[in-house]
Design a protein around this motif. Structure first.
Motif, PDB file in Angstrom:
ATOM      1  N   GLU A 230       0.837  -1.194   0.000  1.00  0.00           N
ATOM      2  CA  GLU A 230       0.000   0.000   0.000  1.00  0.00           C
ATOM      3  C   GLU A 230       0.877   1.251   0.000  1.00  0.00           C
ATOM      4  O   GLU A 230       1.903   1.304   0.671  1.00  0.00           O
ATOM      5  CB  GLU A 230      -0.871   0.041   1.267  1.00  0.00           C
ATOM      6  CG  GLU A 230      -1.703  -1.197   1.506  1.00  0.00           C
ATOM      7  CD  GLU A 230      -3.105  -1.050   0.967  1.00  0.00           C
ATOM      8  OE1 GLU A 230      -3.451   0.052   0.491  1.00  0.00           O
ATOM      9  OE2 GLU A 230      -3.854  -2.042   1.018  1.00  0.00           O
ATOM     10  N   VAL A 231       0.442   2.267  -0.740  1.00  0.00           N
ATOM     11  CA  VAL A 231       1.107   3.568  -0.746  1.00  0.00           C
ATOM     12  C   VAL A 231       0.033   4.644  -0.654  1.00  0.00           C
ATOM     13  O   VAL A 231      -1.017   4.555  -1.307  1.00  0.00           O
ATOM     14  CB  VAL A 231       1.944   3.798  -2.025  1.00  0.00           C
ATOM     15  CG1 VAL A 231       2.498   5.227  -2.066  1.00  0.00           C
ATOM     16  CG2 VAL A 231       3.087   2.794  -2.112  1.00  0.00           C
ATOM     17  N   ALA A 246       1.270   8.625  -8.792  1.00  0.00           N
ATOM     18  CA  ALA A 246       0.631   7.335  -8.498  1.00  0.00           C
ATOM     19  C   ALA A 246       0.765   6.387  -9.679  1.00  0.00           C
ATOM     20  O   ALA A 246       0.999   5.179  -9.508  1.00  0.00           O
ATOM     21  CB  ALA A 246      -0.838   7.544  -8.143  1.00  0.00           C
ATOM     22  N   GLU A 247       0.624   6.917 -10.897  1.00  0.00           N
ATOM     23  CA  GLU A 247       0.756   6.090 -12.097  1.00  0.00           C
ATOM     24  C   GLU A 247       2.162   5.513 -12.225  1.00  0.00           C
ATOM     25  O   GLU A 247       2.341   4.369 -12.662  1.00  0.00           O
ATOM     26  CB  GLU A 247       0.401   6.915 -13.338  1.00  0.00           C
ATOM     27  CG  GLU A 247      -1.090   7.181 -13.508  1.00  0.00           C
ATOM     28  CD  GLU A 247      -1.908   5.893 -13.555  1.00  0.00           C
ATOM     29  OE1 GLU A 247      -1.497   4.955 -14.279  1.00  0.00           O
ATOM     30  OE2 GLU A 247      -2.935   5.815 -12.859  1.00  0.00           O
ATOM     31  N   ASN A 257      -1.487  -0.972  -4.091  1.00  0.00           N
ATOM     32  CA  ASN A 257      -2.681  -0.144  -3.996  1.00  0.00           C
ATOM     33  C   ASN A 257      -2.266   1.271  -3.603  1.00  0.00           C
ATOM     34  O   ASN A 257      -1.617   1.465  -2.578  1.00  0.00           O
ATOM     35  CB  ASN A 257      -3.641  -0.724  -2.960  1.00  0.00           C
ATOM     36  CG  ASN A 257      -4.923   0.083  -2.857  1.00  0.00           C
ATOM     37  OD1 ASN A 257      -5.433   0.564  -3.855  1.00  0.00           O
ATOM     38  ND2 ASN A 257      -5.429   0.235  -1.648  1.00  0.00           N
ATOM     39  N   VAL A 258      -2.622   2.255  -4.426  1.00  0.00           N
ATOM     40  CA  VAL A 258      -2.223   3.646  -4.171  1.00  0.00           C
ATOM     41  C   VAL A 258      -3.457   4.504  -3.924  1.00  0.00           C
ATOM     42  O   VAL A 258      -4.370   4.546  -4.762  1.00  0.00           O
ATOM     43  CB  VAL A 258      -1.416   4.227  -5.355  1.00  0.00           C
ATOM     44  CG1 VAL A 258      -0.900   5.625  -4.994  1.00  0.00           C
ATOM     45  CG2 VAL A 258      -0.254   3.314  -5.728  1.00  0.00           C
ATOM     46  N   GLY A 274       0.885  23.247  -2.337  1.00  0.00           N
ATOM     47  CA  GLY A 274       1.817  22.528  -3.192  1.00  0.00           C
ATOM     48  C   GLY A 274       2.554  21.393  -2.520  1.00  0.00           C
ATOM     49  O   GLY A 274       3.239  20.614  -3.188  1.00  0.00           O
ATOM     50  N   ALA A 275       2.425  21.285  -1.206  1.00  0.00           N
ATOM     51  CA  ALA A 275       3.125  20.211  -0.494  1.00  0.00           C
ATOM     52  C   ALA A 275       2.492  18.860  -0.815  1.00  0.00           C
ATOM     53  O   ALA A 275       1.303  18.769  -1.116  1.00  0.00           O
ATOM     54  CB  ALA A 275       3.073  20.466   1.013  1.00  0.00           C
ATOM     55  N   TYR A 276       3.292  17.829  -0.761  1.00  0.00           N
ATOM     56  CA  TYR A 276       2.754  16.474  -0.927  1.00  0.00           C
ATOM     57  C   TYR A 276       3.641  15.484  -0.179  1.00  0.00           C
ATOM     58  O   TYR A 276       4.817  15.748   0.084  1.00  0.00           O
ATOM     59  CB  TYR A 276       2.652  16.088  -2.410  1.00  0.00           C
ATOM     60  CG  TYR A 276       3.952  16.093  -3.183  1.00  0.00           C
ATOM     61  CD1 TYR A 276       4.666  14.916  -3.398  1.00  0.00           C
ATOM     62  CD2 TYR A 276       4.453  17.269  -3.718  1.00  0.00           C
ATOM     63  CE1 TYR A 276       5.855  14.912  -4.122  1.00  0.00           C
ATOM     64  CE2 TYR A 276       5.633  17.283  -4.446  1.00  0.00           C
ATOM     65  CZ  TYR A 276       6.334  16.103  -4.642  1.00  0.00           C
ATOM     66  OH  TYR A 276       7.504  16.112  -5.360  1.00  0.00           O
ATOM     67  N   ALA A 277       3.044  14.371   0.192  1.00  0.00           N
ATOM     68  CA  ALA A 277       3.766  13.344   0.941  1.00  0.00           C
ATOM     69  C   ALA A 277       3.497  11.981   0.343  1.00  0.00           C
ATOM     70  O   ALA A 277       2.405  11.713  -0.162  1.00  0.00           O
ATOM     71  CB  ALA A 277       3.351  13.360   2.411  1.00  0.00           C
ATOM     72  N   ILE A 278       4.511  11.117   0.411  1.00  0.00           N
ATOM     73  CA  ILE A 278       4.393   9.733  -0.046  1.00  0.00           C
ATOM     74  C   ILE A 278       4.631   8.853   1.175  1.00  0.00           C
ATOM     75  O   ILE A 278       5.644   8.997   1.860  1.00  0.00           O
ATOM     76  CB  ILE A 278       5.431   9.434  -1.141  1.00  0.00           C
ATOM     77  CG1 ILE A 278       5.283  10.449  -2.292  1.00  0.00           C
ATOM     78  CG2 ILE A 278       5.254   8.008  -1.661  1.00  0.00           C
ATOM     79  CD1 ILE A 278       6.424  10.433  -3.272  1.00  0.00           C
TER      80      ILE A 278
END
Length: 284
Positions: A230-231, A246-247, A257-258, A274-278
């Protein structure tokens, strides 16, 4: 055997379907924007929050759930003899977990209620919550559930990119002069969270830095593609870019699974537009 119920807070990243399917109780945080109070997830959505945050004169403030709210929920959940496991966002980010702990003591149910510091937030917290609820539905014991949650917690990864330092500067996390210089130079920062502490892992300039960040995280996912099931990708106002990311993960391993969703107000307030986290964990 007593039933085990799971409680978390509204900084968690879960779908509405997951909350309903696994009967998860989510305790909301409170948000104040230019003097107006909102209950997270009840009278303001995440998209609405980001819009209001960008229009606000002052940096929004988030507050932990009231002690009385936790007391009320814990009494209700334990009334039928059930045990409760509470999994909350990192102590370093909020006093929510301490409010929950105090409430369990005040109502004399600390033996029935187990409180866990997720040491993270967002989808990483969600992974722990989902594991706990699935285990509970399978009839596992409290000790087994806690051991499983701690195993996930110890093998989790949170990588965040902050591209606009305005909110960090407004929040006083950088000095005025350092903040001005950082903005002028188009500085971006990469953050990680280790054992509950948010740390700056790298600093750089512009889009090239963000692309290098993406490549580094994707490389790690590729190297562990059979250990990652999972992500989560959580963002502040950048859905298209995160769907593209994600792609790329699905190209590495289509079985991963994303989940891509807007992050919670508490994270958006501090990380800014604009911030994002993985977020993911290694299933060892």
């Amino acid at each position: 055997m007593a039933k085990i119920k799971v409680v978390t807070d509204s900084s968690v990243q879960l779908t509405s379907e997951e909350i309903k399917k696994y009967d998860i109780t989510v305790v909301p945080l409170t948000i104040t924007i230019d003097g107006h109070n909102y209950v997270d997830g009840e009278d303001i959505s995440r998209a609405e929050f980001v819009k209001k945050m960008n229009e606000a004169k002052n940096l929004p403030k988030t507050s932990q759930p009231a002690l009385g709210k936790f007391e009320e929920i814990f009494k209700e959940l334990t009334a039928d003899g059930s045990e409760v496991i509470g999994i909350f966002l990192a102590r370093s980010l909020s006093g929510t977990i301490e409010a929950a702990r105090q409430a369990s003591q005040l109502i004399g149910k600390e033996q029935q209620i187990k409180i866990i510091d997720s040491q993270l937030t967002d989808r990483a917290e969600g992974f722990q919550v989902l594991a706990a609820t699935k285990d509970a539905q399978m009839g596992k014991s409290m000790a087994e559930i806690i051991a499983h949650v701690e195993k996930i917690r110890d093998n989790q990864v949170l990588e965040m990119m902050v591209v606009n330092l305005d909110n960090i500067i407004k929040g006083g996390r950088l000095g005025p002069l350092a903040g001005k210089i950082a903005t002028l130079l188009n500085i971006r920062i990469a953050l990680t969270m280790i054992k509950g502490e948010l740390e700056i892992s790298k600093k750089g300039r512009g889009k090239k830095f963000s692309k290098n960040f993406d490549r580094r995280v994707l490389k790690d996912i590729r190297e562990h593609k059979h250990e990652i099931k999972e992500v989560g990708i959580s963002y502040v106002n950048t859905p298209e870019e995160c769907e593209e990311l994600a792609e790329k993960i699905k190209e590495i391993n289509p079985d991963i699974n994303v989940l891509v969703q807007q992050t919670s107000p508490i994270i958006a307030t501090h990380s800014g537009n604009g911030a994002y986290a993985i977020l993911y964990y290694l299933d060892k």
